[in-house]
Design a protein around this motif. Structure first.
Motif, PDB file in Angstrom:
ATOM      1  N   ASN A 172      -2.009  -1.583   6.466  1.00  0.00           N
ATOM      2  CA  ASN A 172      -2.209  -0.169   6.797  1.00  0.00           C
ATOM      3  C   ASN A 172      -3.504   0.333   6.156  1.00  0.00           C
ATOM      4  O   ASN A 172      -3.754   0.077   4.976  1.00  0.00           O
ATOM      5  CB  ASN A 172      -1.040   0.670   6.301  1.00  0.00           C
ATOM      6  CG  ASN A 172       0.080   0.762   7.327  1.00  0.00           C
ATOM      7  OD1 ASN A 172      -0.042   0.255   8.434  1.00  0.00           O
ATOM      8  ND2 ASN A 172       1.164   1.413   6.971  1.00  0.00           N
ATOM      9  N   ALA A 173      -4.298   1.063   6.935  1.00  0.00           N
ATOM     10  CA  ALA A 173      -5.607   1.479   6.433  1.00  0.00           C
ATOM     11  C   ALA A 173      -5.998   2.845   6.961  1.00  0.00           C
ATOM     12  O   ALA A 173      -5.635   3.230   8.076  1.00  0.00           O
ATOM     13  CB  ALA A 173      -6.672   0.454   6.827  1.00  0.00           C
ATOM     14  N   LEU A 174      -6.731   3.576   6.135  1.00  0.00           N
ATOM     15  CA  LEU A 174      -7.373   4.834   6.531  1.00  0.00           C
ATOM     16  C   LEU A 174      -8.866   4.683   6.284  1.00  0.00           C
ATOM     17  O   LEU A 174      -9.283   4.152   5.248  1.00  0.00           O
ATOM     18  CB  LEU A 174      -6.828   6.009   5.715  1.00  0.00           C
ATOM     19  CG  LEU A 174      -5.359   6.391   5.956  1.00  0.00           C
ATOM     20  CD1 LEU A 174      -4.927   7.478   4.976  1.00  0.00           C
ATOM     21  CD2 LEU A 174      -5.148   6.863   7.383  1.00  0.00           C
ATOM     22  N   VAL A 201      -3.753  -0.952   2.341  1.00  0.00           N
ATOM     23  CA  VAL A 201      -2.606  -1.445   1.569  1.00  0.00           C
ATOM     24  C   VAL A 201      -2.762  -2.951   1.417  1.00  0.00           C
ATOM     25  O   VAL A 201      -2.877  -3.679   2.409  1.00  0.00           O
ATOM     26  CB  VAL A 201      -1.286  -1.106   2.274  1.00  0.00           C
ATOM     27  CG1 VAL A 201      -0.111  -1.680   1.487  1.00  0.00           C
ATOM     28  CG2 VAL A 201      -1.138   0.404   2.422  1.00  0.00           C
ATOM     29  N   SER A 202      -2.762  -3.409   0.175  1.00  0.00           N
ATOM     30  CA  SER A 202      -3.031  -4.817  -0.109  1.00  0.00           C
ATOM     31  C   SER A 202      -1.837  -5.693   0.225  1.00  0.00           C
ATOM     32  O   SER A 202      -0.679  -5.266   0.159  1.00  0.00           O
ATOM     33  CB  SER A 202      -3.406  -4.991  -1.582  1.00  0.00           C
ATOM     34  OG  SER A 202      -3.609  -6.349  -1.891  1.00  0.00           O
ATOM     35  N   HIS A 203      -2.114  -6.951   0.581  1.00  0.00           N
ATOM     36  CA  HIS A 203      -1.051  -7.914   0.868  1.00  0.00           C
ATOM     37  C   HIS A 203      -0.418  -8.452  -0.411  1.00  0.00           C
ATOM     38  O   HIS A 203       0.671  -9.021  -0.374  1.00  0.00           O
ATOM     39  CB  HIS A 203      -1.605  -9.074   1.705  1.00  0.00           C
ATOM     40  CG  HIS A 203      -1.958  -8.681   3.099  1.00  0.00           C
ATOM     41  ND1 HIS A 203      -1.075  -8.747   4.152  1.00  0.00           N
ATOM     42  CD2 HIS A 203      -3.111  -8.171   3.615  1.00  0.00           C
ATOM     43  CE1 HIS A 203      -1.662  -8.327   5.263  1.00  0.00           C
ATOM     44  NE2 HIS A 203      -2.903  -7.966   4.959  1.00  0.00           N
ATOM     45  N   CYS A 234      -2.781   3.118  10.640  1.00  0.00           N
ATOM     46  CA  CYS A 234      -1.789   3.422   9.606  1.00  0.00           C
ATOM     47  C   CYS A 234      -0.567   4.039  10.275  1.00  0.00           C
ATOM     48  O   CYS A 234      -0.690   4.970  11.090  1.00  0.00           O
ATOM     49  CB  CYS A 234      -2.366   4.388   8.569  1.00  0.00           C
ATOM     50  SG  CYS A 234      -1.391   4.518   7.060  1.00  0.00           S
ATOM     51  N   SER A 235       0.614   3.519   9.968  1.00  0.00           N
ATOM     52  CA  SER A 235       1.830   3.953  10.648  1.00  0.00           C
ATOM     53  C   SER A 235       2.395   5.259  10.102  1.00  0.00           C
ATOM     54  O   SER A 235       3.080   5.995  10.807  1.00  0.00           O
ATOM     55  CB  SER A 235       2.903   2.856  10.546  1.00  0.00           C
ATOM     56  OG  SER A 235       3.181   2.567   9.183  1.00  0.00           O
ATOM     57  N   TYR A 287       1.848   5.794   3.379  1.00  0.00           N
ATOM     58  CA  TYR A 287       3.256   5.650   3.031  1.00  0.00           C
ATOM     59  C   TYR A 287       3.800   4.301   3.498  1.00  0.00           C
ATOM     60  O   TYR A 287       3.386   3.770   4.519  1.00  0.00           O
ATOM     61  CB  TYR A 287       4.058   6.775   3.685  1.00  0.00           C
ATOM     62  CG  TYR A 287       5.539   6.691   3.468  1.00  0.00           C
ATOM     63  CD1 TYR A 287       6.107   7.126   2.277  1.00  0.00           C
ATOM     64  CD2 TYR A 287       6.368   6.170   4.451  1.00  0.00           C
ATOM     65  CE1 TYR A 287       7.468   7.064   2.075  1.00  0.00           C
ATOM     66  CE2 TYR A 287       7.734   6.092   4.257  1.00  0.00           C
ATOM     67  CZ  TYR A 287       8.275   6.539   3.075  1.00  0.00           C
ATOM     68  OH  TYR A 287       9.635   6.457   2.885  1.00  0.00           O
ATOM     69  N   GLY A 288       4.756   3.748   2.743  1.00  0.00           N
ATOM     70  CA  GLY A 288       5.526   2.597   3.199  1.00  0.00           C
ATOM     71  C   GLY A 288       5.108   1.264   2.657  1.00  0.00           C
ATOM     72  O   GLY A 288       5.831   0.281   2.794  1.00  0.00           O
TER      73      GLY A 288
END
Length: 408
Positions: A399-401, A259-261, A298-299, A393-394
Motif C-alpha cells: 500500500n502506498a501514497l 507499507v513495508s513487506h 492504497c486500499s 491503514y491495515g
C-alpha cells in the motif's frame, strides 16, 4: 448654457466600472438602490445564485422588487462610450490599463469632451472571477442553511414520534365499555380512523426533499478557488524521515511512502508514529499552498494536515490539531474535523488535491483525477504550523501514497 462648451471632467476607470466583471460598464442597468452594473453580468449573477424571484444588490444587498425589468441607463452608457472613445484617440487601445504619468487630479483618469458615441467592445459570456467568488459564497450559505433545516426537521421528527399504541388501547377499552353498557354511539363506531400520521408523513417528505437538496449541493457544485490561484501555491512536499512509523518506507526522492513487506530497522524515537502514519517535512503557518496525493495504490487511507505536536499514539483526524478525509475499504468517504466525522459519500477519489489557505483560515479537499471537484471544506486554526499528514491503514504490504507533482 452654451451647448458647444466642453468642460473637462476627470474620470477614473473605476468610476465607470462594474464590480461584477471588473471591466467598463456594458449596457449598464441601475437598481432602485442607485448602484449600477452591466445588465448581462447582473442577470447572470442572479440566475446562478438562486431561483427566488426576489433579488438583491451585489454591493449593498438591498432587496429589489419582483418582477424587476432592467432598463439600460442611457446616461451611463454615453459616458462609457465617450470614455472609450477618448482612450482610443490617445492610442490606448480598446481595453487599456491605467494612464501613464502623474494623475491630473485626485484620482487618475481622462478628460472627456464632446464626442460621438461608438459601440463598446463585446464581452464574452463567461462569468468573471468576482462573480464566481460570489456564487461560491451564496451556494456555501445555501448548503449551511440546508444542513440547519435538516437538523431542525430531524429534531421535530424525534419530538413528534410519540407511540400511538397506548392511545389506541385506551380507545379500544373505552369502546368496549360503552358497548357493554349499551351506551355506544353508532356514529362514533362507524367513523373513519383518525389520520394522525399525516403530519408525520409530511415531515418525512420534507426531510427527504431537504436531504436531496443537500446532496445535490454537495455533489454537483464545485466550491473551488480559481485554478490559477491554486497553481501559484502548488508545492511538492516530501516525507519526513523522523516521523513515519517503523512499518513504512520512504522513496529516495521523498515523494512516496509505502507499507513495508518486512519490519524496518529504523531507530526508534519519540517523534515516530506508533500507527502507520507519516508527516511531511514542510510546515506552514501562513500563505496558501496546494498539493496533490495519488491514492489509487492504497486500499484504506487518510490524507490531511496535522501539527508536529500531534501525539504519536493518536490517529489523524481524531485530534483537535489535525484534519483529514478518509477512505475506508468498506466503500465510505468521510471527513474528520475537530474529532467529529462527517460522511461524504461512497465515491473514491484516486487523486486528492489539498488546498491550505492560512490567509483565510480554511482547508479544502478536491477530487482532481479528471476534473477538479470539491469534496470537503472546513476552517483550520492558525495557532501552530501545519504539516501534510498521511495514514495508511491495515498494514497491507505494498500500500502506498504518493505526492504527485503539480504541473504549473
Amino acid at each position: 448654457m452654451d451647448t458647444g462648451l466642453a468642460i473637462p471632467v476627470w474620470l477614473a476607470e473605476d468610476d465607470l466600472g462594474c464590480i461584477i466583471c471588473q471591466g467598463l460598464l456594458t449596457r449598464p442597468a441601475t437598481l432602485p438602490c442607485g448602484h449600477s452594473f452591466c445588465r448581462d453580468c447582473l442577470k447572470g449573477l442572479w440566475a446562478a445564485g438562486s431561483a427566488s424571484p426576489r433579488r438583491s444588490c451585489p454591493t449593498c444587498r438591498e432587496s429589489t422588487p419582483a418582477p424587476l425589468h432592467l432598463r439600460k441607463n442611457t446616461l451611463l452608457q454615453e459616458l462609457v462610450d465617450k470614455y472609450s472613445r477618448a482612450l482610443r484617440e490617445l492610442g490606448a487601445g480598446p481595453d487599456p490599463g491605467p494612464a501613464p504619468g502623474p494623475a491630473p487630479g485626485p484620482a487618475q483618469g481622462r478628460a472627456l469632451g464632446p464626442a460621438p458615441a461608438p459601440a463598446p467592445p463585446r464581452r464574452t459570456a463567461q462569468l468573471p472571477a468576482a462573480a464566481q467568488k460570489r456564487i461560491i459564497e451564496v451556494v456555501r450559505e445555501l448548503a449551511e442553511l440546508a444542513e440547519q433545516l435538516v437538523n431542525i426537521v430531524k429534531s421535530l421528527q424525534s419530538q413528534s414520534d410519540v407511540p400511538e399504541s397506548g392511545l389506541d388501547n385506551d380507545r379500544s377499552t373505552l369502546s368496549m365499555s360503552m358497548a357493554s353498557s349499551g351506551e355506544m354511539d353508532l356514529s362514533l363506531a362507524s367513523s373513519k380512523p383518525m389520520t394522525s400520521n399525516t403530519p408525520e408523513r409530511k415531515t418525512r417528505d420534507i426531510l427527504h426533499h431537504l436531504e436531496e437538496i443537500q446532496k445535490k449541493l454537495r455533489e454537483n457544485f464545485t466550491w473551488k478557488e480559481p485554478l490559477e490561484e491554486q497553481m501559484q501555491g502548488a508545492i511538492s512536499p516530501t516525507f519526513d524521515l523522523r516521523s513515519h512509523s517503523c512499518s513504512l518506507t520512504v522513496s529516495k526522492d521523498g515523494l512516496a511512502v509505502t507499507v513495508s513487506h518486512c519490519p524496518q530497522t529504523h531507530l526508534w524515537n519519540h517523534e515516530r508514529f506508533v500507527t502507520c502514519q507519516a508527516l511531511c517535512s514542510q510546515a506552514f503557518s501562513s500563505g496558501r499552498q496546494y498539493w496533490e496525493v495519488d491514492t489509487q495504490h492504497c486500499s484504506h487511507w487518510a490524507v490531511g494536515v496535522a501539527s508536529w505536536g500531534m501525539k504519536r499514539t493518536q490517529i489523524l483526524g481524531r485530534t483537535s490539531d489535525s484534519c483529514c478525509i478518509e477512505w475506508k475499504g468498506t466503500g465510505q468517504l468521510s471527513a474528520w474535523h475537530m474529532v467529529e466525522e462527517t460522511v461524504l459519500g461512497s465515491d473514491r477519489p484516486t487523486v486528492v488535491g489539498i488546498w491550505l489557505d492560512l490567509e483565510e483560515g480554511k482547508l479544502a479537499f478536491y477530487s482532481v483525477a479528471n476534473q477538479e471537484k470539491l469534496i470537503y471544506e472546513c476552517p483550520v486554526p492558525a495557532s501552530s504550523p501545519l504539516h501534510p499528514a498521511f495514514w495508511l491503514y491495515g498494514l497491507n504490504p505494498g500500500n502506498a501514497l504518493t505526492i504527485r507533482p503539480v504541473n504549473v
